[in-house]
Design an enzyme around this catalytic site. Structure first.
Site, mmCIF file in Angstrom:
data_model
loop_
_atom_site.group_PDB
_atom_site.id
_atom_site.type_symbol
_atom_site.label_atom_id
_atom_site.label_comp_id
_atom_site.label_asym_id
_atom_site.label_seq_id
_atom_site.Cartn_x
_atom_site.Cartn_y
_atom_site.Cartn_z
ATOM 1 N N GLU A 1 37.054 39.209 32.708
ATOM 2 C CA GLU A 1 37.838 40.054 33.232
ATOM 3 C C GLU A 1 37.389 41.363 33.244
ATOM 4 O O GLU A 1 37.745 42.161 32.514
ATOM 5 C CB GLU A 1 39.244 39.939 33.186
ATOM 6 N N ASP B 1 40.079 37.685 28.946
ATOM 7 C CA ASP B 1 41.199 38.765 29.227
ATOM 8 C C ASP B 1 41.092 40.071 28.819
ATOM 9 O O ASP B 1 40.832 40.210 27.693
ATOM 10 C CB ASP B 1 42.477 37.969 28.789
HETATM 11 C C1 GLC Z 1 45.029 40.488 32.454
HETATM 12 C C2 GLC Z 1 45.969 39.260 32.939
HETATM 13 C C3 GLC Z 1 47.281 39.918 33.181
HETATM 14 C C4 GLC Z 1 47.797 40.498 31.969
HETATM 15 C C5 GLC Z 1 46.946 41.403 31.242
HETATM 16 C C6 GLC Z 1 47.504 41.551 29.782
HETATM 17 O O1 GLC Z 1 44.945 41.566 33.250
HETATM 18 O O2 GLC Z 1 45.127 39.012 34.142
HETATM 19 O O3 GLC Z 1 47.980 38.969 34.062
HETATM 20 O O4 GLC Z 1 49.124 40.935 32.355
HETATM 21 O O5 GLC Z 1 45.577 41.042 31.418
HETATM 22 O O6 GLC Z 1 47.136 40.481 29.210
#
Ligand code: GLC
Length: 573
Positions: free
Chosen positions: A300, A239
């Site tokens: 991500e 993440d």
């Molecule tokens: C990422 C997740 C999202 C979350 C953020 C903070 O972007 O996909 O849902 O709010 O991280 O952890």
């Protein structure tokens, strides 16, 4: 003749049958998904379809309004029949749920509202029996402010966990250390009165950023990965990994014109995003992953250029196997030219890496709502998008419910919003509730998500007709179209591992490409417009074409007529 030389003609063929309803060629039955022959390979993830599962909203087995692990177990057969090879489970760790699990207070447990570690172990083993691997969401950038490390850290300047987080003095009385703005609104710094210093949070103040320059943080996190690997987990989706590091000198970000949804001046994220140090950390992390055969890292990774994306594979393919490419998600209209450009950019720049295009996830408005032009048939656009997504080179990640053609169910009143950014940014930013509403299983109460208890988010109003039960029984449903395309990925090597080649087209609304492996070529034609398109593939397929999957298409030999948003996947004979 090379494929690139072949011109697709935009001829209108009056001889073709005027129009046919949508149909799916060689429709497979639900139970007939063939096994994945690559499931035991070290690089199984190259041949996998990953399913992003948001546990709060998938299935609520104990009827308390939120989904749980036992609910997932009850529906594993469904995922197996869909052809899912791995589940990316979004966070189910203990959490105060300020950001619905992305604020983790314990990395080595399960939040009681989702079940227990025993339930998790059963999920892993029941999934394994069905050929499905579990990938966890690892929130590496920050913890919850309720994590024991942060509670310790904030208690005194000399606490042994102090340096687990990023603490600084303000630059003047009542002034944070710099001008950085949180992605979720306001300053990224919060003054903590106990010690009189500010801590840094890229997201909510309840999500303090970990200090990855502290080797103890790294060690804890790497050991946590090992702990889950030993429990049978096959990988992690990292993440917010692109904000793991910040500029050590905390230089101010350049301010841009305009304001964000929360009313703050926009800024260029020059010093709080994509700091190159992340790559060395990811190489160290990859070494941990490689201690366990067949394990995978998905990232991500929001990047602005394919070159930047390529860096996440590592100089020797020694970082992430699957960094996500998000640049589809900003097109937001069916623009064949821009899709083609972005695909080609990845194909030519991915440094030999394996692509992961992203169309949808739990943070983005559902794809049919983003891409369907006004007045067009959303289900047909859902089929078109599936045909695009499931025939590209790379590993697709399907967000739960997209296979049903689910729509966004946005809140209409601010007081109904659950996602905090939706309350802070209303009405410009409505939050992410709309794409997170419960999975629609059948036409019974609450779409079969539970037994009738109030659901944490409302069930989509179309659930009586748009659900797994109804769509399973309908041969031309969006769901059966997905199943058919996934079945093709399992059975046609050109689609799962073939080279990608753009085919030139005479109409800018057509996206056409081929995939070739072991001397076999599969052609994909996608009509991204509401107008009929007619194409001759005679040069490419002098001996004809064998349709593998078609929707809103009629064929006569190598002449293909695509009605509005039609799609063809066909093998060259
Ligand atoms: C990422 C997740 C999202 C979350 C953020 C903070 O972007 O996909 O849902 O709010 O991280 O952890």
């Amino acid at each position: 003749m090379t494929l690139r030389n072949i011109a697709l003609c935009g001829l209108l063929l009056a001889t073709l049958v005027a129009s046919l309803p949508t149909f799916v060629a060689a429709q497979s039955s639900a139970a007939a998904m063939p096994p994945n022959r690559h499931a035991a390979d070290a690089d199984w993830w190259k041949h996998a379809v990953v399913y992003e599962l948001y546990p709060r909203s998938f299935a609520d087995s104990n009827n308390d309004g939120t989904g749980d692990l036992n609910g997932i177990i009850q529906h594993l057969d469904y995922l197996q029949q869909l052809g899912v090879d791995a589940i990316w489970l979004t966070p189910m760790f203990p959490s105060p749920q300020v950001d619905f699990g992305y604020d983790v207070s314990d990395y080595r447990a399960v939040d009681p509202q989702y079940g227990t570690l025993k339930d998790f172990d059963r999920l892993v083993s029941e999934a394994r029996k069905r050929g499905i691997k579990i990938i966890l969401d690892f929130v590496v950038n920050h913890t919850s402010d309720q994590h024991k490390w942060f509670k310790e850290s904030r208690s005194s300047r000399t606490n042994r966990y102090r340096d687990f987080y990023i603490w600084r003095d303000g630059r003047a009385p009542n002034e944070p250390p710099n001008n950085w703005r949180s992605l979720f609104g306001g300053s990224s710094w919060k003054l903590d009165t106990t010690t009189g210093q500010y801590y840094y949070h890229f997201f909510y103040p309840e999500q303090p950023d970990l200090n990855w320059r502290n080797p103890k943080v790294e060690r804890e996190m790497f050991n946590t990965m090992r702990w889950w690997f030993k429990r049978g987990v096959y990988g992690f989706r990292l993440d917010a990994v692109d904000v793991l590091y910040e500029d050590p000198n905390l230089r101010d970000n350049p301010v841009l014109e305009g304001t964000d949804a929360y009313g703050s001046p926009k800024q260029e994220r020059k010093y709080d995003h994509s700091i190159p140090e992340v790559h060395a950390a990811l190489q160290r992390m990859r070494r941990v992953v490689d201690e366990y055969p067949g394990r995978v890292l998905i990232g991500e990774t929001w990047t602005s250029t394919p070159q930047e994306l390529a860096e996440y594979y590592g100089p020797h393919n020694d970082e992430l196997q699957l960094p996500m490419y998000f640049n589809f998600t900003t097109i937001n209209k069916l623009d064949a030219v821009r899709f083609r450009q972005r695909i080609e950019a990845v194909e030519t720049n991915s440094a030999g890496g394996w692509p992961v295009f992203v169309l949808s996830n739990h943070d983005i408005i559902r794809q049919v709502d983003r891409y369907t032009p006004p007045g067009a048939d959303k289900d047909q656009v859902a089929r078109l998008l599936a045909a695009l997504y499931l025939t590209l080179r790379g590993t697709p990640i399907l967000y739960m419910g997209e296979e049903l053609g689910m729509h966004n169910n946005d809140p209409v009143r601010r007081e109904d919003v659950k996602d905090v950014i939706g309350r802070l940014g209303w009405p410009k930013e409505k939050g992410r509730d709309g794409e997170r509403t419960p999975m629609q299983w059948d036409a019974t109460v609450n779409a079969g998500f539970n037994q009738g208890a109030a659901t944490w988010l409302p069930v989509g109003s179309d659930y009586k007709t748009r659900n797994v039960a109804v769509e399973s029984a309908d041969p031309v449903s969006v769901l059966n179209w997905y199943r058919r395309l996934i079945e093709l990925r399992r059975t046609v090597p050109a689609l799962s591992e073939g080279d990608y080649n753009t085919l030139p087209v005479s109409d800018e609304h057509l996206l056409a490409f081929s995939r070739t492996s072991q001397g076999k070529t599969v052609v994909v034609l996608l009509n991204m417009s509401g107008d009929e398109q007619t194409v001759s593939l005679a040069d490419l397929a002098p001996r004809g074409l064998r349709a593998l999957a078609t929707t809103a298409v009629t064929m006569s030999g190598a002449q293909v007529k695509l009605s509005a948003y039609g799609a063809l996947v066909a093998e060259v004979e």
